[in-house]
Design a protein around this motif. Sequence first.
Motif, PDB file in Angstrom:
ATOM      1  N   ARG A   1     -38.199   3.945 -37.379  1.00 28.84           N
ATOM      2  CA  ARG A   1     -39.208   4.752 -38.769  1.00 28.84           C
ATOM      3  C   ARG A   1     -38.571   4.341 -39.818  1.00 28.84           C
ATOM      4  O   ARG A   1     -37.638   3.609 -40.182  1.00 28.84           O
ATOM      5  CB  ARG A   1     -39.050   6.422 -38.516  1.00 28.84           C
ATOM      6  CG  ARG A   1     -39.447   6.744 -36.964  1.00 28.84           C
ATOM      7  CD  ARG A   1     -39.311   8.351 -36.834  1.00 28.84           C
ATOM      8  NE  ARG A   1     -40.262   9.052 -37.611  1.00 28.84           N
ATOM      9  CZ  ARG A   1     -39.743   9.741 -38.628  1.00 28.84           C
ATOM     10  NH1 ARG A   1     -38.658   9.891 -39.132  1.00 28.84           N
ATOM     11  NH2 ARG A   1     -40.785  10.588 -39.470  1.00 28.84           N
ATOM     12  N   GLY A   2     -39.297   4.747 -40.899  1.00 28.19           N
ATOM     13  CA  GLY A   2     -38.891   4.265 -42.317  1.00 28.19           C
ATOM     14  C   GLY A   2     -37.465   4.686 -42.696  1.00 28.19           C
ATOM     15  O   GLY A   2     -36.943   4.397 -43.637  1.00 28.19           O
ATOM     16  N   ASP A   3     -36.855   5.928 -41.993  1.00 26.72           N
ATOM     17  CA  ASP A   3     -35.653   6.379 -42.697  1.00 26.72           C
ATOM     18  C   ASP A   3     -34.235   5.820 -41.613  1.00 26.72           C
ATOM     19  O   ASP A   3     -33.691   6.186 -41.484  1.00 26.72           O
ATOM     20  CB  ASP A   3     -35.720   7.931 -42.323  1.00 26.72           C
ATOM     21  CG  ASP A   3     -35.841   8.530 -41.046  1.00 26.72           C
ATOM     22  OD1 ASP A   3     -36.205   7.616 -40.104  1.00 26.72           O
ATOM     23  OD2 ASP A   3     -36.026   9.746 -40.819  1.00 26.72           O
ATOM     24  N   ALA A   4     -34.975   4.723 -40.773  1.00 20.69           N
ATOM     25  CA  ALA A   4     -34.230   4.070 -39.983  1.00 20.69           C
ATOM     26  C   ALA A   4     -33.876   4.758 -38.409  1.00 20.69           C
ATOM     27  O   ALA A   4     -33.052   4.296 -37.452  1.00 20.69           O
ATOM     28  CB  ALA A   4     -32.659   3.727 -40.369  1.00 20.69           C
ATOM     29  N   THR A   5     -34.391   5.920 -38.311  1.00 25.26           N
ATOM     30  CA  THR A   5     -34.203   6.725 -36.939  1.00 25.26           C
ATOM     31  C   THR A   5     -35.250   5.981 -36.026  1.00 25.26           C
ATOM     32  O   THR A   5     -35.950   5.368 -36.390  1.00 25.26           O
ATOM     33  CB  THR A   5     -34.491   8.250 -37.116  1.00 25.26           C
ATOM     34  OG1 THR A   5     -35.828   8.336 -37.628  1.00 25.26           O
ATOM     35  CG2 THR A   5     -33.383   8.825 -38.046  1.00 25.26           C
ATOM     36  N   LEU A   6     -35.045   6.320 -34.812  1.00 23.29           N
ATOM     37  CA  LEU A   6     -35.845   5.710 -33.661  1.00 23.29           C
ATOM     38  C   LEU A   6     -36.873   6.961 -33.324  1.00 23.29           C
ATOM     39  O   LEU A   6     -36.532   7.969 -32.851  1.00 23.29           O
ATOM     40  CB  LEU A   6     -35.186   5.136 -32.491  1.00 23.29           C
ATOM     41  CG  LEU A   6     -33.891   4.141 -32.754  1.00 23.29           C
ATOM     42  CD1 LEU A   6     -33.220   3.653 -31.846  1.00 23.29           C
ATOM     43  CD2 LEU A   6     -34.863   2.731 -33.545  1.00 23.29           C
ATOM     44  N   LEU A   7     -38.171   6.211 -33.091  1.00 23.15           N
ATOM     45  CA  LEU A   7     -39.102   6.944 -32.618  1.00 23.15           C
ATOM     46  C   LEU A   7     -39.669   6.664 -31.111  1.00 23.15           C
ATOM     47  O   LEU A   7     -40.055   5.618 -30.945  1.00 23.15           O
ATOM     48  CB  LEU A   7     -40.517   6.982 -33.456  1.00 23.15           C
ATOM     49  CG  LEU A   7     -41.568   7.634 -33.004  1.00 23.15           C
ATOM     50  CD1 LEU A   7     -41.559   9.300 -33.050  1.00 23.15           C
ATOM     51  CD2 LEU A   7     -42.817   7.416 -33.762  1.00 23.15           C
ATOM     52  N   PRO A   8     -39.178   7.434 -30.040  1.00 19.43           N
ATOM     53  CA  PRO A   8     -39.614   6.892 -28.777  1.00 19.43           C
ATOM     54  C   PRO A   8     -41.301   7.250 -28.728  1.00 19.43           C
ATOM     55  O   PRO A   8     -42.015   8.201 -29.210  1.00 19.43           O
ATOM     56  CB  PRO A   8     -39.127   8.085 -27.791  1.00 19.43           C
ATOM     57  CG  PRO A   8     -38.722   9.231 -28.819  1.00 19.43           C
ATOM     58  CD  PRO A   8     -38.643   8.759 -30.049  1.00 19.43           C
ATOM     59  N   VAL A   9     -41.994   6.341 -28.010  1.00 12.34           N
ATOM     60  CA  VAL A   9     -43.473   6.261 -28.157  1.00 12.34           C
ATOM     61  C   VAL A   9     -43.964   5.865 -26.796  1.00 12.34           C
ATOM     62  O   VAL A   9     -43.306   5.211 -25.875  1.00 12.34           O
ATOM     63  CB  VAL A   9     -43.859   5.245 -29.107  1.00 12.34           C
ATOM     64  CG1 VAL A   9     -43.688   5.737 -30.265  1.00 12.34           C
ATOM     65  CG2 VAL A   9     -43.661   3.673 -28.699  1.00 12.34           C
ATOM     66  N   SER A  10     -45.255   6.451 -26.281  1.00  8.51           N
ATOM     67  CA  SER A  10     -46.150   5.973 -25.337  1.00  8.51           C
ATOM     68  C   SER A  10     -47.135   5.446 -26.199  1.00  8.51           C
ATOM     69  O   SER A  10     -47.516   5.703 -27.082  1.00  8.51           O
ATOM     70  CB  SER A  10     -46.862   7.020 -24.551  1.00  8.51           C
ATOM     71  OG  SER A  10     -45.550   8.040 -23.814  1.00  8.51           O
ATOM     72  N   TRP A  11     -47.728   4.175 -25.467  1.00  7.52           N
ATOM     73  CA  TRP A  11     -48.644   3.301 -26.354  1.00  7.52           C
ATOM     74  C   TRP A  11     -49.687   2.641 -25.633  1.00  7.52           C
ATOM     75  O   TRP A  11     -49.398   2.706 -24.277  1.00  7.52           O
ATOM     76  CB  TRP A  11     -47.883   2.150 -27.115  1.00  7.52           C
ATOM     77  CG  TRP A  11     -46.895   1.361 -25.985  1.00  7.52           C
ATOM     78  CD1 TRP A  11     -45.766   1.737 -25.641  1.00  7.52           C
ATOM     79  CD2 TRP A  11     -47.345   0.295 -25.402  1.00  7.52           C
ATOM     80  NE1 TRP A  11     -45.266   0.738 -24.493  1.00  7.52           N
ATOM     81  CE2 TRP A  11     -46.317  -0.329 -24.416  1.00  7.52           C
ATOM     82  CE3 TRP A  11     -48.540  -0.528 -25.213  1.00  7.52           C
ATOM     83  CZ2 TRP A  11     -46.380  -1.102 -23.582  1.00  7.52           C
ATOM     84  CZ3 TRP A  11     -48.350  -1.507 -24.492  1.00  7.52           C
ATOM     85  CH2 TRP A  11     -47.377  -2.079 -23.765  1.00  7.52           C
TER      86      TRP A  11
END
Length: 575
Positions: free
Chosen positions: A103-113
Amino acid sequence: MSAWSPENTEEQPPGPAVRSPDGLPDLLHAGMYVVDDNGSIVAVNARAETLLGRTAGELVGRDAHGLLHRDHLGQTMPRAACSMMRAFLSGRTGGGDREWFRRGDATLLPVSWLVTPCRLDGGGTGAAVLFYDGDPGEGPSPTAGPPSLSQLDRLALLAETTTRLTSTLDADEAVARLVRLVVPRLADWAIVDLITESDDVWRTTVATHRGGVVVRREELEGPLPPVHEESLMPLSRALRGAASALAGPETYQGPPDSGITVAQQKLFKETGLRSAAIAPIRGPRAVLGALTLGLSERPGTFTDAELSLLEDIARRAGLALENARLYQRQRHIAETMQRHLLPQMPEVPGLLMAARYDSASESSQVGGDWYDVFPLADGSTAVAIGDVVGHNIDAAAGMAQVRNMLRAYAWALAEPPSAIVERLDQAVVNVAEASMATLIFGRVERSAEEWTLRWTNAGHPPPLLITHDGRSRFLDEEHDHLLGTGLIRARTDTHTTLPPLSTLVLYTDGLIESPRHALDRGMSRLRQHAAALVHRPLHVFCDLLLERARPVDNDDDVALLVFRTPAAGGGTGDR
C-alpha cells in the motif's frame, strides 16, 4: 481509458456495479485495475484507490508488479516467482488467494485476486485484475502491527541474519546489514547502540525507511551518557545485559533517572515511536550494546513473540560484532607492527627520496611488503624493496627477519649486492621463518660527475627509470631467482647510471597486478602514469602514482620507494 471488455470472465464480484468516471466498475468489495501488455497500469477504480491507499495518479503509468507485488515479508518478489504474473503472461484467466500488495503507506494488504484478459481502446490487449481484501489472519494487513511470522519464516530470517552478518568482518558493515534485515520487514525503526572498546556508549545508527529504502537520521546519532548502574529503564538494563523489554512513550514520561533516559525521551519524541522492543547485543565475552526496533507508522504494538525474535537476532548480531572487533584488533596490531618496522628515510645530500606503504583496503590480512633505505660504512646508500610471500602476521614477522638480516649483512660485509643477497638467501632457507620472498637490493653511489645504482634482482618486478624529458624504461636486464627456493645458482649485478633529474621507482606487485588483466597491462599503466607525473614534486608524484596506477580490483598491499637525482651541477629536482 474509457471502456474494457473481458474476454473470458467466469466470475462476477458481489454487489451492485456502478460505472466510475473513468469507465471501470465501482465495485462494492473489489478493487480493480487494468494493465496493458507490458504490465503497466492504464486505469483503476475507486475501490482500488481506497484499498491500495494510492490515488489514480500515483498508480496509472506504473509497472503493477514492481509497484504492488510483495512477498509475505514485504520484500520485492521476483517476476518468475509471482503466480499473478504467470497468469497474466499465460493470457488465460487465473486467480489466487495468498498474495500481498504494498500500500501507499508501506503496509501490506493480503489479497485474493482474479486476472482475466481484456481488450483495450485502440485494439490492444491487456488484462483486468480484480482483488479483494484477504483474511487478515493469513498475513499482514493495514490494521496489523509488526508481522507475525510463522515458525518457518522465523527460522528463515534467523538463517539469513547469520549468513549476512558473518560474511563480513567490518563492524560498520555488519550494523548496516543488520538494519537492512529488520527495516521495514519487522519494524519502522531500528536503533543500534554500541559500547566501544573504551566503555563509551555510542548511538551508531538511527534508521527508518521511505518507500522501503533505509534512511539514516544522523542528527539523532552520536555519543550517549555512561550506563547508569542502578537505572531501571529498559535501555540501561539492556546495555548492562540484564534483560530485554518492551517500551512505549509512557515508559519515559516520568522524571529521568539517568542521562541515557533523557536521550531516550528525545528519541521517542523525535521519531514518534509508539512501541519499541529493546534487546541486549551480547558477545561471547561481554555485552556489546543494544538493538531497538520501533513502530511509528504501522498500527499495533510489539508483543512477547516479537521480543523473543528480536533476542535471537541480537544474539547473532553479538557473535558477528565480536568476530569483527577481534579481527579489527588483530589487524590493527599487525599494521602497527608493520608500520613501525618500516624505516625512517635518511638524509642523503643531493638525493631526494620518498616512500609509501598502502595496506590493501579490502584484504582480510596484512602482507609482507617492505622497503628499506640506510647508509653504509663506505658512504654509499643501501636501498631495498621486497615482498615476503603471505598475507598475515606471519608474513609481517618474516619480513622483519629478512629486513634485519639484510641490514646486518650489508653493513658488515663490503661485498657486491649479488653476494649479499646470496648470503641472505641461504639464511632464509636455513634460519629465517619466512618461506619465500622477492627482493631488489642495491647501492646508490655518487661520483664527481654522476649518480649510479649497482643492484641485483631476486624475482621482483623490475625498477622503472624516468628521465626528466619523460622517457621511461623498465630495468629488466637481469632477473634472478626468488629467496627461499633452495636453488644454488650464481646471481648477477647490474650497473645503471641515473641521469640528472631522473626518477627511479621501486615498487611491489600490488601496484601493477590485477586479477582481470595481464601483468603487462599493469606495467604499461604504471609506466604511462609515472612518465606523465615526472615533473611533479616527489611526494605529490608518489601520492598520484598510487591513486592512478594501482588497479582498483587489486587486493594486495603496496610498498613504493622513489628516488630523484639532482640537476647537473647539484640542484634538486623538486620545484
